[in-house]
Design an enzyme around this catalytic site. Structure first.
Site, PDB file in Angstrom:
ATOM      1  N   HIS A 108     -15.601  11.624  34.486  1.00 24.44           N
ATOM      2  CA  HIS A 108     -16.982  11.129  34.576  1.00 24.44           C
ATOM      3  C   HIS A 108     -17.713  11.736  35.779  1.00 24.44           C
ATOM      4  CE1 HIS A 108     -17.062   8.340  31.189  1.00 24.44           C
ATOM      5  NE2 HIS A 108     -15.787   8.140  31.457  1.00 24.44           N
ATOM      6  N   ASP A 128     -18.573  15.227  35.395  1.00 23.93           N
ATOM      7  CA  ASP A 128     -19.264  16.447  34.908  1.00 23.93           C
ATOM      8  C   ASP A 128     -20.773  16.257  34.779  1.00 23.93           C
ATOM      9  OD1 ASP A 128     -19.002  14.923  32.538  1.00 23.93           O
ATOM     10  OD2 ASP A 128     -18.283  16.605  31.311  1.00 23.93           O
ATOM     11  N   SER A 162     -10.591  15.674  22.797  1.00 25.30           N
ATOM     12  CA  SER A 162     -11.704  16.558  22.471  1.00 25.30           C
ATOM     13  C   SER A 162     -11.544  17.367  21.194  1.00 25.30           C
ATOM     14  CB  SER A 162     -11.957  17.499  23.637  1.00 25.30           C
ATOM     15  OG  SER A 162     -13.221  17.253  24.101  1.00 25.30           O
ATOM     16  N   SER A 221     -13.607  17.175  18.968  1.00 25.46           N
ATOM     17  CA  SER A 221     -14.956  17.627  18.613  1.00 25.46           C
ATOM     18  C   SER A 221     -15.280  18.960  19.282  1.00 25.46           C
ATOM     19  CB  SER A 221     -16.005  16.565  18.940  1.00 25.46           C
ATOM     20  OG  SER A 221     -15.892  16.163  20.268  1.00 25.46           O
ATOM     21  N   ASP A 262     -15.744  19.425  28.174  1.00 21.84           N
ATOM     22  CA  ASP A 262     -14.897  19.617  26.988  1.00 21.84           C
ATOM     23  C   ASP A 262     -15.131  20.978  26.335  1.00 21.84           C
ATOM     24  OD1 ASP A 262     -14.315  17.037  27.636  1.00 21.84           O
ATOM     25  OD2 ASP A 262     -15.376  16.140  25.953  1.00 21.84           O
TER      26      ASP A 262
HETATM   27  C1  GLA Z   1     -16.120  12.810  27.530  1.00 19.19           C
HETATM   28  C2  GLA Z   1     -17.294  13.784  27.656  1.00 19.19           C
HETATM   29  C3  GLA Z   1     -17.118  14.704  28.858  1.00 19.19           C
HETATM   30  C4  GLA Z   1     -16.794  13.907  30.113  1.00 19.19           C
HETATM   31  C5  GLA Z   1     -15.680  12.906  29.871  1.00 19.19           C
HETATM   32  C6  GLA Z   1     -15.435  11.996  31.052  1.00 19.19           C
HETATM   33  O1  GLA Z   1     -14.963  13.513  27.223  1.00 19.19           O
HETATM   34  O2  GLA Z   1     -17.409  14.561  26.488  1.00 19.19           O
HETATM   35  O3  GLA Z   1     -18.261  15.498  29.026  1.00 19.19           O
HETATM   36  O4  GLA Z   1     -17.954  13.269  30.612  1.00 19.19           O
HETATM   37  O5  GLA Z   1     -15.948  12.083  28.745  1.00 19.19           O
HETATM   38  O6  GLA Z   1     -14.953  12.716  32.137  1.00 19.19           O
END
Ligand code: GLA
Length: 391
Positions: A39, A41, A130, A132, A177
């Protein structure tokens, strides 16, 4: 311990031929696990993810039309879009990722032509690793190459993937991601400066130690509304602090010392959110230093502190993640453990001695069984390459 169930690429190519009647080219992009820097980025801070062994494969060929025809093997579904007629946004279906990526590439001046795609993946969906971004980058590299870019710029592909999330999917994610899915490296994590988008490769040759991922298999409904709320709370914190600290644009510009001096200016919840972000940025840089020195004890401590901060200050953990972390942390041979990704379910990541992996997995599974929860999936992964054209 379970190794990644690899997608059978030869079978995928044959299935492509029998479905579409032409020989495809093959592309792939990985899932990711974030070692630390959660959290941060979207606050223009630091993150330290690595791409994992699980990948999304895209078999693709041009089809001399204006249409993209796409089939997902894992979902057993087909769909179609017309490049000349933009479809509706935010339909809540997987085609949003494909259409969003195609449009975002074209918006960036990367030509896209009508194509047939067949997609298969062993990245678990909805698990916080991730899937996605793996889909966006797999589709992105395939469409860019078919459109004539011989070796597409990975940064552009990552930004297109993020734009697809923002515009077509409706998730206001940061860049982590898509960046790691685009630029991941074998045997290295990537320190990403989410302001400048510069990266530093951080070799992780862990020897007798593994990165162990535990998929709790839960996904709580809260995740997207709470995600957007956290973003708003961080913005609020930086706006308040900017009044006393003129150079502050985002929480990236706030040091731990600044925070301690000015914390009372922030309302309670916003103060906790801010504390998480500023300390997490510091921990992430300390983690790079620890990994570079090969100090896994320090790295593990930082991971554990990160979890506590996410649980108590940022409040994005949940019972299943806490149990997985606590049970793993209590086992011998575990350096550190934390939730990874957005939170409210998904995965934990732990640094574990190779000879402790089976024991740690069994301990977490039995703790879940004792609570009547469905069994988590545990898998180890080395750091892998990002989006690539398969030979
Ligand atoms: C998700 C979002 C990322 C990042 C994380 C938390 O994966 O896609 O961009 O903010 O949460 O670190």
């Amino acid at each position: 311990m379970l190794r990644s169930p690899l997608v059978d690429v030869e079978r995928l190519k044959k299935a492509f031929f029998s479905r579409y009647g032409s020989e495809p080219r093959l592309f792939s992009a990985p899932g990711r696990v974030n070692l630390i820097g959660e959290h941060t980025d979207y606050n223009e801070g630091y993150v330290l993810p690595m791409a994992i062994e699980r990948r999304t494969y895209v078999a693709a060929a041009p089809n001399v039309s204006s249409k993209i025809r796409v089939r997902s093997v894992t979902l057993d579904q087909s769909a179609e879009l017309d490049l000349e007629q933009p479809g509706p946004k935010k339909r809540g279906i997987w085609l949003d990722y494909v259409e969003g990526t195609a449009r975002a590439l074209m918006d960036r001046g990367i030509p896209v032509v009508g194509s047939d795609l067949l997609i298969d993946s062993d990245v678990p969906a909805g698990a916080g690793v991730s899937a996605s971004a793996a889909l966006e980058l797999g589709v992105g590299i395939a469409l860019a190459v078919l459109g004539g870019s011989a070796d597409p710029d990975r940064v552009k592909l990552a930004l297109a993937g993020q734009a697809a999330e923002h515009q077509y999917v409706g998730t206001m994610c940061g860049i982590m991601d898509q960046y790691i899915a685009a630029l991941g490296q074998r045997d290295a994590a990537l320190l990403i400066d989410c302001r400048s988008l510069e990266t530093q490769s951080v070799p992780i040759r862990l020897g007798d130690v593994s990165v162990l991922i535990c998929d709790t298999r839960v996904k709580h409904e809260l995740s997207s509304s709470e995600y957007n709320l956290r973003r708003a709370e961080c913005l609020r914190a930086s706006n308040i602090l900017a009044k006393s600290l003129p150079g502050v644009r985002t929480l990236r510009d706030v040091t731990v010392a600044d925070f301690e001096r000015l914390a009372t200016q922030l309302p309670g919840v916003v103060r906790s959110r801010c504390r998480h972000v500023v300390t997490e940025n510091e921990r992430t840089l300390a983690a790079v230093d620890a990994l570079t020195r090969g100090d896994l004890t320090k790295m593990g401590e930082l991971m554990s502190q990160s979890h506590v901060s996410l649980r108590d200050d940022y409040q994005v953990s949940c019972e299943e993640l806490d149990v997985a972390v606590d049970v793993a942390s209590a086992e011998k041979g575990v350096y550190g453990s934390r939730m990874t990704g957005g939170g409210f379910g998904g995965c934990t990541v732990s640094l574990v001695d190779n000879d402790a992996i089976e024991r740690v997995g069994a301990a977490v599974k039995s703790a879940f069984a004792a609570r009547g929860w469905s069994s988590p999936e545990l898998f180890a992964s080395v750091a892998c390459e990002g989006a690539r054209i398969e030979r």
